[in-house]
Design a protein around this motif. Sequence first.
Motif, PDB file in Angstrom:
ATOM      1  N   SER A   2       0.821  -1.202   0.000  1.00 19.77           N
ATOM      2  CA  SER A   2       0.000   0.000   0.000  1.00 19.77           C
ATOM      3  C   SER A   2       0.852   1.248   0.000  1.00 19.77           C
ATOM      4  O   SER A   2       2.023   1.227   0.338  1.00 19.77           O
ATOM      5  N   GLN A 224       2.402  -5.747   5.114  1.00 15.50           N
ATOM      6  CA  GLN A 224       1.648  -5.057   4.089  1.00 15.50           C
ATOM      7  C   GLN A 224       1.968  -3.560   4.110  1.00 15.50           C
ATOM      8  O   GLN A 224       1.657  -2.847   3.160  1.00 15.50           O
ATOM      9  N   ARG A 265      -4.123  -0.794   7.223  1.00 14.81           N
ATOM     10  CA  ARG A 265      -3.147  -1.737   6.686  1.00 14.81           C
ATOM     11  C   ARG A 265      -2.292  -2.332   7.804  1.00 14.81           C
ATOM     12  O   ARG A 265      -1.999  -3.523   7.820  1.00 14.81           O
TER      13      ARG A 265
END
Length: 288
Positions: A2, A224, A265
């Motif tokens: 991300s 992530q 996230r």
Amino acid sequence: MSSSPPSPYASARQARQDLAHRLREMRQDADLTARALAAAAGWHESKTSRIEHGHKAPSDSDIRAWCRACGEEDQIPDLIAAARSASSMYVEWRRRHRAGLRHIQQSGIPLYQATRHFRVYCSNVIPGLLQTPGYAHAMLTAFGAFHGTADGPDDLDSAVSARMERSRVLFEGSRRFAVLIEDSVLYYPIADAEVMAGQLGHLLALMALPSVSLGVIPRTAPRQMWTCEAFNIFDDDRVFVELLSASLTITAPHEVDMYVKGFARLAETAVYGAPARALITAAIGRLT
């Protein structure tokens, strides 16, 4: 992977540029050259240029003189408020410390009391809301010493008390607290072993509160999103970022949204409940 939250300086820089743009448009609407405005205000022409390009923050008296020169006195209160808001977005710790450590802790109490949904991410220390008095004392002592305020007001004990008072929101009202910490935070010896054991035990106790969701991000978990600066999200309205040299308040909606997205996230990488308790218990075991 991300996208990361925006640069923590962006909101403050944009606010200064927006103010500069408003002042420049006011001068142009008044059909004044930069030189003419400078003459009317009683300063050098270069000062007008620095203000209009965002290189110099205008003082309250600068804004009053600017508006009078342009015949826009009714804009003075609004522009002064905008200038003060822009100035408060990025505040050096040394500047905040002039009033003492206790003042910093107390100044945040109204915001904490008004907030209903807290989202907190810490990659370096136990979050202030979850600190014990012993851990907070060690943190504030180191903080004041690093920023050269150890010789300032002798208010360390009252600052710790104010931080504990601020933390009472954990037990009051219908609030929600989502807290994320990197598991390395559990091992940083901010204080001695006894204080650290008490602090980690306090985390275990707070996890029992129905309003508190404490997630621990394992060092071995697939990422992530990478670690970033510590930040606090207050409802969906504002973000408080703690930098090494300064504190930053972000209110621009698109930037607040980026931090909300970044928090989500990070939350996907964390463990909760029994796995989180196991990580904290293991860190306590290392102390003994």
